[in-house]
Design a protein around this motif. Structure first.
Motif, mmCIF file in Angstrom:
data_model
loop_
_atom_site.group_PDB
_atom_site.id
_atom_site.type_symbol
_atom_site.label_atom_id
_atom_site.label_comp_id
_atom_site.label_asym_id
_atom_site.label_seq_id
_atom_site.Cartn_x
_atom_site.Cartn_y
_atom_site.Cartn_z
ATOM 1 N N ARG A 226 0.830 -1.201 0.000
ATOM 2 C CA ARG A 226 0.000 0.000 0.000
ATOM 3 C C ARG A 226 0.870 1.258 0.000
ATOM 4 O O ARG A 226 0.596 2.225 -0.744
ATOM 5 N N ARG A 227 1.892 1.268 0.822
ATOM 6 C CA ARG A 227 2.765 2.443 0.884
ATOM 7 C C ARG A 227 3.472 2.675 -0.447
ATOM 8 O O ARG A 227 3.580 3.810 -0.925
ATOM 9 N N LEU A 228 3.958 1.591 -1.046
ATOM 10 C CA LEU A 228 4.682 1.722 -2.307
ATOM 11 C C LEU A 228 3.758 2.135 -3.446
ATOM 12 O O LEU A 228 4.136 2.920 -4.319
ATOM 13 N N LEU A 229 2.537 1.605 -3.439
ATOM 14 C CA LEU A 229 1.581 1.980 -4.483
ATOM 15 C C LEU A 229 1.221 3.454 -4.388
ATOM 16 O O LEU A 229 1.142 4.162 -5.393
ATOM 17 N N LEU A 230 1.004 3.937 -3.174
ATOM 18 C CA LEU A 230 0.649 5.343 -2.991
ATOM 19 C C LEU A 230 1.822 6.268 -3.287
ATOM 20 O O LEU A 230 1.631 7.454 -3.534
ATOM 21 N N ALA A 231 3.031 5.703 -3.266
ATOM 22 C CA ALA A 231 4.216 6.495 -3.627
ATOM 23 C C ALA A 231 4.466 6.484 -5.132
ATOM 24 O O ALA A 231 5.453 7.058 -5.605
ATOM 25 N N GLY A 232 3.578 5.814 -5.883
ATOM 26 C CA GLY A 232 3.694 5.815 -7.329
ATOM 27 C C GLY A 232 4.252 4.548 -7.940
ATOM 28 O O GLY A 232 4.512 4.503 -9.147
ATOM 29 N N GLY A 233 4.444 3.515 -7.124
ATOM 30 C CA GLY A 233 4.987 2.272 -7.660
ATOM 31 C C GLY A 233 4.016 1.550 -8.579
ATOM 32 O O GLY A 233 2.800 1.600 -8.378
ATOM 33 N N ARG A 234 4.549 0.883 -9.606
ATOM 34 C CA ARG A 234 3.733 0.078 -10.514
ATOM 35 C C ARG A 234 3.374 -1.230 -9.818
ATOM 36 O O ARG A 234 4.232 -1.857 -9.180
ATOM 37 N N PRO A 235 2.118 -1.683 -9.919
ATOM 38 C CA PRO A 235 1.707 -2.912 -9.238
ATOM 39 C C PRO A 235 2.620 -4.108 -9.511
ATOM 40 O O PRO A 235 2.941 -4.864 -8.595
ATOM 41 N N ALA A 236 3.064 -4.268 -10.758
ATOM 42 C CA ALA A 236 3.919 -5.413 -11.086
ATOM 43 C C ALA A 236 5.252 -5.331 -10.352
ATOM 44 O O ALA A 236 5.774 -6.349 -9.871
ATOM 45 N N ASP A 237 5.797 -4.126 -10.244
ATOM 46 C CA ASP A 237 7.068 -3.944 -9.543
ATOM 47 C C ASP A 237 6.892 -4.090 -8.040
ATOM 48 O O ASP A 237 7.719 -4.693 -7.352
ATOM 49 N N VAL A 238 5.804 -3.516 -7.539
ATOM 50 C CA VAL A 238 5.528 -3.586 -6.108
ATOM 51 C C VAL A 238 5.354 -5.035 -5.666
ATOM 52 O O VAL A 238 5.836 -5.437 -4.604
ATOM 53 N N ALA A 239 4.684 -5.837 -6.482
ATOM 54 C CA ALA A 239 4.412 -7.226 -6.122
ATOM 55 C C ALA A 239 5.694 -7.971 -5.767
ATOM 56 O O ALA A 239 5.802 -8.591 -4.709
ATOM 57 N N THR A 240 6.680 -7.903 -6.643
ATOM 58 C CA THR A 240 7.926 -8.632 -6.389
ATOM 59 C C THR A 240 8.757 -7.962 -5.311
ATOM 60 O O THR A 240 9.472 -8.630 -4.570
ATOM 61 N N GLU A 241 8.654 -6.646 -5.195
ATOM 62 C CA GLU A 241 9.444 -5.940 -4.190
ATOM 63 C C GLU A 241 9.028 -6.304 -2.771
ATOM 64 O O GLU A 241 9.866 -6.379 -1.871
ATOM 65 N N VAL A 242 7.734 -6.549 -2.563
ATOM 66 C CA VAL A 242 7.269 -6.852 -1.205
ATOM 67 C C VAL A 242 7.234 -8.347 -0.915
ATOM 68 O O VAL A 242 6.919 -8.749 0.203
ATOM 69 N N GLY A 243 7.534 -9.179 -1.920
ATOM 70 C CA GLY A 243 7.641 -10.605 -1.649
ATOM 71 C C GLY A 243 6.595 -11.490 -2.273
ATOM 72 O O GLY A 243 6.599 -12.704 -2.046
ATOM 73 N N PHE A 244 5.678 -10.932 -3.077
ATOM 74 C CA PHE A 244 4.708 -11.764 -3.776
ATOM 75 C C PHE A 244 5.337 -12.310 -5.055
ATOM 76 O O PHE A 244 6.271 -11.725 -5.600
ATOM 77 N N PRO A 262 -4.810 -3.515 -6.620
ATOM 78 C CA PRO A 262 -3.715 -2.551 -6.455
ATOM 79 C C PRO A 262 -3.789 -1.398 -7.452
ATOM 80 O O PRO A 262 -3.528 -0.246 -7.093
ATOM 81 N N ALA A 263 -4.161 -1.673 -8.691
ATOM 82 C CA ALA A 263 -4.215 -0.629 -9.707
ATOM 83 C C ALA A 263 -5.270 0.411 -9.362
ATOM 84 O O ALA A 263 -5.044 1.619 -9.470
ATOM 85 N N ARG A 264 -6.441 -0.040 -8.928
ATOM 86 C CA ARG A 264 -7.499 0.903 -8.572
ATOM 87 C C ARG A 264 -7.159 1.650 -7.297
ATOM 88 O O ARG A 264 -7.488 2.825 -7.140
ATOM 89 N N TYR A 265 -6.513 0.971 -6.376
ATOM 90 C CA TYR A 265 -6.125 1.610 -5.125
ATOM 91 C C TYR A 265 -5.160 2.755 -5.383
ATOM 92 O O TYR A 265 -5.291 3.843 -4.803
ATOM 93 N N ALA A 266 -4.208 2.544 -6.278
ATOM 94 C CA ALA A 266 -3.189 3.548 -6.545
ATOM 95 C C ALA A 266 -3.676 4.635 -7.489
ATOM 96 O O ALA A 266 -3.071 5.704 -7.574
ATOM 97 N N ALA A 267 -4.788 4.389 -8.197
ATOM 98 C CA ALA A 267 -5.252 5.358 -9.185
ATOM 99 C C ALA A 267 -5.754 6.641 -8.539
ATOM 100 O O ALA A 267 -5.673 7.717 -9.117
ATOM 101 N N ASP A 268 -6.290 6.556 -7.298
ATOM 102 C CA ASP A 268 -6.824 7.731 -6.613
ATOM 103 C C ASP A 268 -6.388 7.695 -5.159
ATOM 104 O O ASP A 268 -7.106 7.218 -4.290
#
Length: 278
Positions: A226-244, A262-268
């Protein structure tokens, strides 16, 4: 019995879970296994139909209506065949010899059919977890409880229940998980580091924090995502960065935890009408 019909269905794979050599799902309408052996423990549940099998000159049966599991030891000849015209549907785990001590072979030969609704339920949960190759930690945890119950049935020593050391072990495991959110940790590694039996370690954690360690780890990963997505991270990148494992793996857990993708969460980032997401 006639040859195997072409509409039989088989799925088999080797999961990345220590102790499990193969997962085998099959739906047979007309099939008979000749006498054979495995170099692994064979743990089977029947979902539909009935199976008749011979082990050590004695015949047994397992049905999809039974609250039973079938455990066959390594190195012992057995056969198997459809017991009804409708065939049978089964799920099988081939477990390495390290999962259960070979000293239990004799007991397993004498009592291959284990009538135990909880054991059957736990085996089903393990199969469900194994169906998602990304949830290795959950699969390890569920396998530990299956192994413990098998040992109990075969008169092996039971694992201790959580006692005074529960909080200490739980805190130690939590510190390990907190320090290794992205890379994770294998259950057997955590057990070795903390000098505790896997199921005892899981029970201590759940007793202290109210949830299993694999669920706690998933929550940590979602919070970090959530933190990374709100900071502008791409869902695909965030997924592997956090361990998924990948974005689909993140999506599945994220939707369950947050109620959206994740995409909708980060969109707004501010959420509807200026309210931040929960």
């Amino acid at each position: 019995m006639g040859g195997e019909r072409t509409d039989s269905r088989i799925t088999a794979w080797r999961p990345a879970v220590p102790g499990i050599a193969e997962v085998f799902h099959a739906h047979f309408l007309d099939h008979a296994y000749p006498a054979h052996t495995h170099d692994t423990w064979t743990l089977m549940i029947v979902d539909d139909g009935s199976v008749d099998f011979g082990l050590d000159r004695h015949r047994h049966g397992v049905s999809g209506t039974d609250t039973a599991a079938l455990l066959l030891p390594p190195g012992v000849f057995h056969d198997g065949r459809t017991a009804t015209p409708a065939g049978f549907r089964k799920r099988v785990l081939y477990l390495d010899r390290s999962v259960l001590p070979e000293t239990l072979t004799g007991t397993a030969v004498d009592h291959p059919v284990l009538i135990d609704g909880l054991l059957r339920h736990r085996i089903g949960q393990l199969h469900d977890a194994l169906g998602n190759a990304r949830d290795v930690f959950e699969s390890e945890s569920r396998l530990a409880f299956v192994r413990e119950r098998l040992n109990a049935h075969l008169a092996a020593a039971r694992t201790r229940r959580p006692g005074r050391e529960a909080a200490r072990l739980a805190v130690a495991l939590r510190e390990l998980l907190d320090a290794r959110v992205s890379e994770g940790i294998a259950l057997h590694e955590a057990s070795a580091l903390l000098r505790s039996h896997p199921t005892h370690l899981i029970r201590c954690f759940k007793q202290t924090y109210g949830l299993p360690p694999h669920v706690y780890l998933t929550g940590l990963r979602i919070d970090r995502a959530r933190r990374l997505l709100l900071a502008g991270g791409r869902p695909a990148d965030v997924a592997t960065e956090v361990g998924f494992y990948d974005q689909a793996h993140l999506n599945r857990h994220f939707r369950r935890h947050v109620g959206t993708t994740p995409a909708r969460y980060a969109a707004d980032p501010q959420g509807p009408q200026g309210n931040p997401n929960g």
